[in-house]
Structure formats: C-alpha cells, structure tokens
Design a protein around this motif. Structure first.
Motif, PDB file in Angstrom:
ATOM      1  N   THR A   1       0.849  -1.182   0.000  1.00 21.75           N
ATOM      2  CA  THR A   1       0.000   0.000   0.000  1.00 21.75           C
ATOM      3  C   THR A   1       0.885   1.233   0.000  1.00 21.75           C
ATOM      4  O   THR A   1       2.027   1.210   0.463  1.00 21.75           O
ATOM      5  CB  THR A   1      -0.922   0.041   1.231  1.00 21.75           C
ATOM      6  OG1 THR A   1      -0.117  -0.011   2.409  1.00 21.75           O
ATOM      7  CG2 THR A   1      -1.885  -1.139   1.225  1.00 21.75           C
ATOM      8  N   GLY A   2       0.344   2.313  -0.528  1.00 21.47           N
ATOM      9  CA  GLY A   2       1.072   3.563  -0.574  1.00 21.47           C
ATOM     10  C   GLY A   2       0.416   4.588   0.324  1.00 21.47           C
ATOM     11  O   GLY A   2      -0.494   4.269   1.101  1.00 21.47           O
TER      12      GLY A   2
ATOM     13  N   LEU B   1       3.990   3.548  -6.686  1.00 15.18           N
ATOM     14  CA  LEU B   1       3.928   2.577  -5.606  1.00 15.18           C
ATOM     15  C   LEU B   1       5.230   1.782  -5.520  1.00 15.18           C
ATOM     16  O   LEU B   1       5.745   1.524  -4.420  1.00 15.18           O
ATOM     17  CB  LEU B   1       2.750   1.624  -5.819  1.00 15.18           C
ATOM     18  CG  LEU B   1       2.588   0.546  -4.747  1.00 15.18           C
ATOM     19  CD1 LEU B   1       2.283   1.160  -3.389  1.00 15.18           C
ATOM     20  CD2 LEU B   1       1.503  -0.446  -5.137  1.00 15.18           C
TER      21      LEU B   1
ATOM     22  N   LEU C   1      -2.213   8.156  -2.893  1.00 22.25           N
ATOM     23  CA  LEU C   1      -1.938   7.199  -3.954  1.00 22.25           C
ATOM     24  C   LEU C   1      -2.985   6.092  -3.966  1.00 22.25           C
ATOM     25  O   LEU C   1      -3.397   5.626  -5.037  1.00 22.25           O
ATOM     26  CB  LEU C   1      -0.537   6.618  -3.771  1.00 22.25           C
ATOM     27  CG  LEU C   1      -0.002   5.714  -4.887  1.00 22.25           C
ATOM     28  CD1 LEU C   1      -0.070   6.405  -6.240  1.00 22.25           C
ATOM     29  CD2 LEU C   1       1.430   5.287  -4.577  1.00 22.25           C
ATOM     30  N   GLU C   2      -3.447   5.690  -2.793  1.00 26.59           N
ATOM     31  CA  GLU C   2      -4.537   4.713  -2.723  1.00 26.59           C
ATOM     32  C   GLU C   2      -5.809   5.288  -3.339  1.00 26.59           C
ATOM     33  O   GLU C   2      -6.518   4.600  -4.084  1.00 26.59           O
ATOM     34  CB  GLU C   2      -4.791   4.313  -1.267  1.00 26.59           C
ATOM     35  CG  GLU C   2      -3.627   3.592  -0.609  1.00 26.59           C
ATOM     36  CD  GLU C   2      -3.375   2.228  -1.219  1.00 26.59           C
ATOM     37  OE1 GLU C   2      -4.211   1.340  -1.035  1.00 26.59           O
ATOM     38  OE2 GLU C   2      -2.343   2.071  -1.902  1.00 26.59           O
TER      39      GLU C   2
ATOM     40  N   VAL D   1       9.526   9.509  -4.627  1.00 19.54           N
ATOM     41  CA  VAL D   1       8.403   9.268  -5.536  1.00 19.54           C
ATOM     42  C   VAL D   1       8.435  10.313  -6.641  1.00 19.54           C
ATOM     43  O   VAL D   1       8.157  11.491  -6.413  1.00 19.54           O
ATOM     44  CB  VAL D   1       7.059   9.306  -4.788  1.00 19.54           C
ATOM     45  CG1 VAL D   1       5.906   9.064  -5.751  1.00 19.54           C
ATOM     46  CG2 VAL D   1       7.051   8.249  -3.679  1.00 19.54           C
TER      47      VAL D   1
ATOM     48  N   VAL E   1       7.684   3.793  -3.734  1.00 15.18           N
ATOM     49  CA  VAL E   1       7.407   3.810  -2.298  1.00 15.18           C
ATOM     50  C   VAL E   1       7.923   2.534  -1.648  1.00 15.18           C
ATOM     51  O   VAL E   1       8.616   2.560  -0.623  1.00 15.18           O
ATOM     52  CB  VAL E   1       5.892   3.975  -2.041  1.00 15.18           C
ATOM     53  CG1 VAL E   1       5.571   3.728  -0.565  1.00 15.18           C
ATOM     54  CG2 VAL E   1       5.419   5.358  -2.452  1.00 15.18           C
TER      55      VAL E   1
END
Length: 299
Positions: free
Chosen positions: A163-164, A273, A168-169, A282, A276
């Motif tokens: 997960t970011g 991602l 970003l999610e 990023v 990350v």
C-alpha cells in the motif's frame, strides 16, 4: 498472487533442449538477461542467431505467441517466431530470431507520433484475433481488474501486496472505478512501452520485443497505458492521445477519453507505488498530478 520466481536454466540443459527442438545445439551464448522471464541470446551451431525466452507455463503465453506470429506474418516489425511454447524442464520456452540494431528512440525524440503510429498499427493488424485469444491475467502494471485485496495487485517481481500513501490509494481506486465503467470493445495491443522493448530507425519502428506484454483492453485504454510510458506528463499525454486519434483516423468519445486518462493514472500510480516500496523518492506521480489526472478521468 505470489512474486514470480525467475527461471534458472543452465547452459548444458539449454544446449540439449535446442539440439532436440531446433535440430542444432548452442555454439555460444550471446547474453543472459531477465526481469520476469529468463532471456538468452545464442548462436546455434548451424549459424542461426536466436533468443530463447523461458518463463512459467501459463495459457496466456500460448495466446501471446499466436498474436506475435500473426503480427509477424502481417508484416509488423517483430522478431520472426521460430518455436511456440515448448516445455523446458518445469518451465516453458519460446524461440524467436535475434534482431539487433536500431536506436532507443525515434530521431524526433519525444514526438508522440511515431509511438502512436506503432500502437495503432498493432491494434489494426491484431484486430481479427481479439475475439479468439485469452490474454488474462494481464501483467501487474496493466492489471487494474485484479481480484486481490487492496487497490494494487501483487507485482510479479516485487514485494507482495503493498500500500502507498492515502493520496496514492485514492488515485488507484479512482482509476479502477473509471476503467471498470468503460464498456468499449476490447482490442489487442502492447501493454509495456518501455524504451528497451522497441527499436527505431529514423521515425519508423524497426523492431518491437516482449510480446508477453500483449493485453486485451479498449482501444482508448491501450492508448492511455502507452502514453504513461512515452509521454509522462499530462500535457505530453494529451499530445499522445491527439496523435493516436490522428493516425488511427478516429476520435475518442468523452467516455473513452476519460478511460484513457484513468489508464494513464493507473500506470503512473503503479510506478509510484514501486518507488514507495523500494524506499525511493516518488517521482513517477506527485499528489497534485494524481488529482489532476483523476479529474481528467472524471473520477
């Protein structure tokens, strides 16, 4: 989905396999490389220069090879297919002619038209096969329609489910929702427009590699995916989409254009991602750009 194991095939086994299936053993290996597959360039004893690609046995590999073969037969600049998917130990391998030469970019540099023309040609020539092949599951960078928990699919060559940051999610969810809403017909195209997958002479595509990256998707989605690689800003991507419409001699409707932007957001978000997860800065997608792309996607 678990991270993929890179195949290990020693030179002796490969030589025996080539002698059996190509009627000539390996005289010398030219190179070994690989990220998701093992790719070996070799000179056979009979003088042929080949590339052997070894990966896990999946049904989509058979269909990718069929499309590759059809495109080559139609005159598309792809390496000549020599041997269809054939068992090699617990793996499967294909063979194609080694094609060398060409530049990493067209002479016009970042002009989107050569790339757009290459994609449009692929779509046009592969169109008769679209209803007859199954190219799922897509590679992770195109697989917005996965059924794994979370927003992002497991990358075959990276860490499992990651997960970011929340922005970003949100971007990934917005892209998935918009792509799921696209109901346009599916066509075939190349899904990974990395520079190493293409070689150019002047403004013309000289050769395209990595035919395992073929996918089925709406035409505008394919254009959005490609733009994320070759035109990595909103302004450049807009120019790419316009160039694609021009060479394909068709105009995307509002829903198609929104889906193209969602595809663009999905690929760039996936790249972010990976940065990350790797602990890198990023750079592939910033939060403000993600909001901008989501707005263009109508999400």
């Amino acid at each position: 989905m678990q991270p993929m194991e890179l195949p290990r095939v020693d030179a002796a086994l490969l030589g025996q396999w080539c002698a059996r299936h190509l009627a000539s053993p390996v005289a010398a290996e030219r190179f070994r490389a690989g990220r998701l597959s093992l790719v070996v360039g070799a000179r056979l004893a009979d003088g042929r220069q080949i590339v052997v690609k070894v990966r896990a046995p999946e049904p989509r590999v058979v269909h990718c090879f069929a499309v590759h073969s059809a495109l080559y037969a139609a005159g598309f600049p792809a390496p000549e297919p020599i041997l269809p998917p054939t068992p090699l130990g617990r793996w499967t391998a294909t063979v194609e002619a080694l094609v060398e030469g060409g530049g990493q970019a067209p002479t016009s540099g970042r002009d989107p038209r050569p790339y757009a023309a290459a994609l449009a040609s692929t779509v046009r020539l592969a169109a008769p096969l679209a209803a007859r092949v199954d190219l799922d599951p897509k590679p992770s960078w195109n697989r917005w329609d996965h059924d794994e928990p979370g927003v992002w699919p497991t990358a075959a060559d990276a860490f499992p489910t990651a997960t970011g940051p929340e922005w970003l999610e949100r971007a990934g969810r917005a892209a998935r929702e918009r792509l799921a809403a696209c109901r346009e017909p599916y066509v075939i195209g190349h899904g990974e427009w990395l520079p190493e997958n293409f070689r150019w002479r002047g403004e013309e595509l000289y050769v395209a590699y990595d035919w395992d990256s073929l996918i089925l998707a709406p035409e505008a989605v394919l254009a959005g995916f490609a733009a994320a690689y070759v035109a990595p800003s909103a302004e450049e991507s807009a120019a790419f989409l316009a160039a694609y419409e021009a060479v394909a001699e068709r105009e995307f409707g509002p829903d198609e254009r929104a889906a193209a932007w969602a595809a663009n957001l999905w690929v760039r978000g996936g790249k972010a991602l990976r940065e990350v997860v790797a602990g890198e800065p990023v750079r592939a997608l910033e939060e403000g750009e993600a909001r901008r792309l989501a707005k263009l996607a109508g999400a």
